[in-house]
Every structure is written in structure tokens, then in C-alpha cells.
Write a protein that holds these residues in place. Sequence first.
Motif, PDB file in Angstrom:
ATOM      1  N   VAL A 183     -17.576  16.226  78.947  1.00  0.00           N
ATOM      2  CA  VAL A 183     -17.642  17.084  77.756  1.00  0.00           C
ATOM      3  C   VAL A 183     -17.532  16.213  76.520  1.00  0.00           C
ATOM      4  N   VAL A 191     -12.398  16.572  84.575  1.00  0.00           N
ATOM      5  CA  VAL A 191     -13.132  16.624  83.299  1.00  0.00           C
ATOM      6  C   VAL A 191     -12.935  15.318  82.550  1.00  0.00           C
ATOM      7  N   LYS A 198     -11.855  21.495  87.641  1.00  0.00           N
ATOM      8  CA  LYS A 198     -12.737  20.350  87.876  1.00  0.00           C
ATOM      9  C   LYS A 198     -12.121  19.118  87.202  1.00  0.00           C
ATOM     10  N   TYR A 249     -17.252  15.787  88.977  1.00  0.00           N
ATOM     11  CA  TYR A 249     -16.631  15.712  87.655  1.00  0.00           C
ATOM     12  C   TYR A 249     -17.635  16.164  86.609  1.00  0.00           C
ATOM     13  N   GLU A 250     -17.110  16.626  85.488  1.00  0.00           N
ATOM     14  CA  GLU A 250     -17.959  17.047  84.379  1.00  0.00           C
ATOM     15  C   GLU A 250     -17.566  16.242  83.141  1.00  0.00           C
ATOM     16  N   LEU A 288     -15.524  24.831  83.525  1.00  0.00           N
ATOM     17  CA  LEU A 288     -14.787  23.596  83.809  1.00  0.00           C
ATOM     18  C   LEU A 288     -13.524  23.841  84.631  1.00  0.00           C
ATOM     19  N   TYR A 316     -22.010  18.587  79.082  1.00  0.00           N
ATOM     20  CA  TYR A 316     -21.519  19.609  78.156  1.00  0.00           C
ATOM     21  C   TYR A 316     -21.106  18.974  76.833  1.00  0.00           C
TER      22      TYR A 316
END
Length: 552
Positions: free
Chosen positions: A224, A186, A184, A221-222, A181, A253
Amino acid sequence: MAILKQVPIILEHSGQLKPRFDALNNLIKAMVAITRCIIEFKELPSMYISQDVPALATAMTHIPTAVYWTIRSVVACATQITTLTSMGHDYWTSATNEAWELSTMAHKINSILDLLKKQLTLCYQYIDDKWNAETFQMLLNLFESIHIDNMKILRALISPKDDVQPLLEGSTKRRVNIDVLRRKNVLLLISGLSISQDELSILEQIYNESRVHGNRMESQYEVVWIPVVDRSVVWTDIMQNRFETLQATMPWYSVYTPTLIDKAVIRFIKEVWHFRNKPILVVLDPQGKVVSPNAIHMMWIWGSTAFPFTSLREEALWREETWRLELLVDGIDPTVLNWVKEGKFIYLYGGTDMEWIRKFTTTARAVASAARIPLEMVYVGKSNKREQVRRCITSITTENLSYCWQDLTMVWFFWTRLESMLFSKIQLGRGDDDDSMLREIKKLLSYDKEGGWAVLSKGSFVFVNGHSSTVLPTFTEYNLWKDDVPPKGFDIACMDYHSKLHSDSQPCCRFEFPSEIGRIPEKIRCPECLRIMEKYMTFGCCHDENGISALY
């Protein structure tokens, strides 16, 4: 010593000695236990607890007594062991007080041990609270500082105990390091185990759509998932299965196990980010700075178009919006959007009163036929009462009254987006502004709580947003305003007559804010009369839930 002196061998040949040997064994166990307990007090971290803490001070006053009785018991045990191995059989059978004496000492030591254990538990609780307070303050300081990347922030939130691989990757289901990550954008999806399948399915759809455009900035983008569970509740197999089921369905994630989320982090999430039970989406930029305290509303309203999901982007998107039909149905049903492009008259309507629905749809069709306008109608249900909505959809379809959304997730998404529009404005501090678009959103949410309603549009242009008590009479009294249709047009003539009825009879307005949403406005203006609305405390149950939230 007893084993070396072959006491067990002696015991094998004399059943009369067993009570005394049991008493000896129990006393030795008690001595070892109280010694270990005293050592635990000695090893308490002095940086978190001092001698003046009541629990530790109380323990320290009893430790000398515990030491005295332990030493006295050591002497008594040594004497008994020597006696067992050196005296004859006649002495074994004649001595009767020794077992009683050993049992008395064991009882005395165990009594002191119980008291010390209670104080030790209080000491550990004190240390835990002190550590959590320190960690909480550390988190506050971290988020106020400037960082070159997001690693410090994410490690503090997700991996405070330096777990090497705290994340589970969504696609491969493999454990990965938090470095994936680094730098990035997040999006922290924070929820309990009661997050609904509707929420997950829409989020997954939006997430997957953003992945398709891999070269676009919008996909950088990620997500979580951070599961927040009540640590005071015993973790059961049912909860573990629920967690694993949710985790298995997520393409993004997720934290490998809820135990990685520290108590201080949970406190931070609840107190600073106002998490209650409803899912929130906290956005961190590549440096770990919070750029939106909750972008879930942006995600519901605009999807990945809202990237980078900052509050500034949210404000910019609102400036581009107007009160139009696409705002209500965007991203839900392309059929309705096609009708908009074709310039048809489109009526969205809702409620669960089938008698009103039959009257409204048949009367609306008759009026459309008389006025010779192309009409489409869509039933969008109600924000709650899921089973009643399902029954209405079945009846409407069977009787061919109008078009329906057969998938209840679409119904849920319609109302969730509408509520998100209000919450988004509130979060931006615009919830009580003189905003004509917001007033219309408020009206629709209020009408949903008070029965049936309808939104009438010609293409994008919404010309009526009315309650059942005024919309139906507008059509049943068509003969009173039909002469205005040729000069004004059907939409304006209908709007003018409905406005007249509405001014004569204004329905009450009501909003419901679940306590679990976290951010509830102190005051809100009525969308009809613009006065500050009265506030009530309400308990409600619409019998829609499947019981999951009660378990967690």
C-alpha cells in the motif's frame, strides 16, 4: 425589515440616499459577521480548549464589547430604516450625519471582528495541536497493543475519518474498502512525491514476480502506497498531476488522496518510523504488528525471497550470505551470473575517469592474455553522476573496451543494493561489528567516493576488492609477480601482490549518509584500519536530479 419596508424601492427613486443605504448595508453585514464569530467561540469543543487558554481568554474579554456595539448598531439600523420609510423627501436630503454615524459603527465592529478572528484562528490551532497530540498518543498505544487483526491499525493510519473507500486498487484503478487488507501481511510503501522511476520500476518488477507464484506463501502480502506531503505547502495542480501520474503507474494499492493521511499520522511516520524523504517499507503482520521498521533494504537485496520481511528473516538471510560475486549482482544481470557458473575470471569496475578506464581495461586484457585466463569485464558506473556514467558507457561501448549495462536503472540498482547492505546491517545493529563481509561492502562504497575501483573474482570467489590507485599498478607490474602464477594460481598470486601494494598505500575512506535516509549511525569503523571514523557535515550536489524533489 428594510426589504419589507420597501427601502430598495425608495432607493430606486433617489440617488442621494445611496451613500446612506450602503453604510446601512455594510453595518448590517458587520453585525451578522461578528455574531457568527461569537457563536463559533461558543461552539468550540470544551474537551480540547478551556477558558484559561490565552487565545480564548483574550477573546472572552472583548466579546462583551462586541455585544454592546452590535446591540447599539441594531438600534441605529432600525432607527434609520424607520426614518427612510416614514420621513419625507426634505428630511432625506437634509440629514447628512446619519451615513457617517453608521460607517463609524461599522468600522468599530469590524475592528473588534478582526481581533476576534485572530484569536479564533489561534484557538483552532490550539485545538488542532491538542487533537493531533491525542491522536499521536492513540497511535502509540495502538501499536503497543495486541489485536486479532490489522483493521484497527490500518484504519488509524489510512482512514482516520472513516472514509468508506480510502484505497485505490492498482490493477483495476477502482476505489475499494480497507477490508481487502484484513489479516494479510501489509507492506506500507511510504514516500513523498519525489520517489524515482528507478525505485518504482524495480519494486514493480519484484512485486510482479511474486504475483506469478500465486500459490506460494511469498506472494501472500499486499503493498500500500502512503504518500506523505507537507501540509504547510499549498497543494498545486503540478503536485496533483505528479501524484496522479505516480498512482497510475503503481500495480499495488495506494491511498486514494494524500488528504486522507492525518497530520498526526505524518508525525508518527516521521518520529517513530524515521521517515525523512527516502522511501521506506514498513511491514505489518496480519495482526497489525510492526515486524520490520524498514524492509526496503531487504527488498532490494533479496526481493520476495525475504518474505515475510521480518527482522528475524533479515538476520537469517545474512547468516546464509558470504562475500561472493553473486551477492553483488544477484537479480541484476543473468549474463554475469552465467559467467560465474562457468568459472570465468570476472572484473567489475567503476568510476568516471575515462583515461583510467582505458588503461585498466587494456592492461587487464593484456595480462589475461599473457596468463591465458578467460576474462570478462563489466562496467557498473558510479553511485551518482548519472550523466557522466552515461557518457562513459557510450565511450566504452564505442571503443569496445568491455561489457556495459546500457540500462542506467541496472547501474542504479547495483549501487542501491550495495548501500542497502550497509543500511540493513546498521538497522539490525550490526553496522560496527567485526564482520569481514561488511568491511568489503564498506570498502567498495568508500572507493566509489574516491575515484575508480575494481572487484576481481574467479567465479564466485572475490580475490581483489581494490581502489584504482592499487588495482591498475597490480596489472602494470605483472612481470614482478607472474612467476607466482603457476604455483599459486592467477587469483592467489594477484591477490597477494595487490595486498602488498595496498598495505604500502591505503586510500582514505569516506561514507556519505544523506540526512533524508532517517537512520544515520552515531559512529562507524573504517573498513581499512578499523578505527572509529571522524564525522563531518557535508553539503553536496552532483547535478543528477531532475528538480522534482525541490518542488515537494
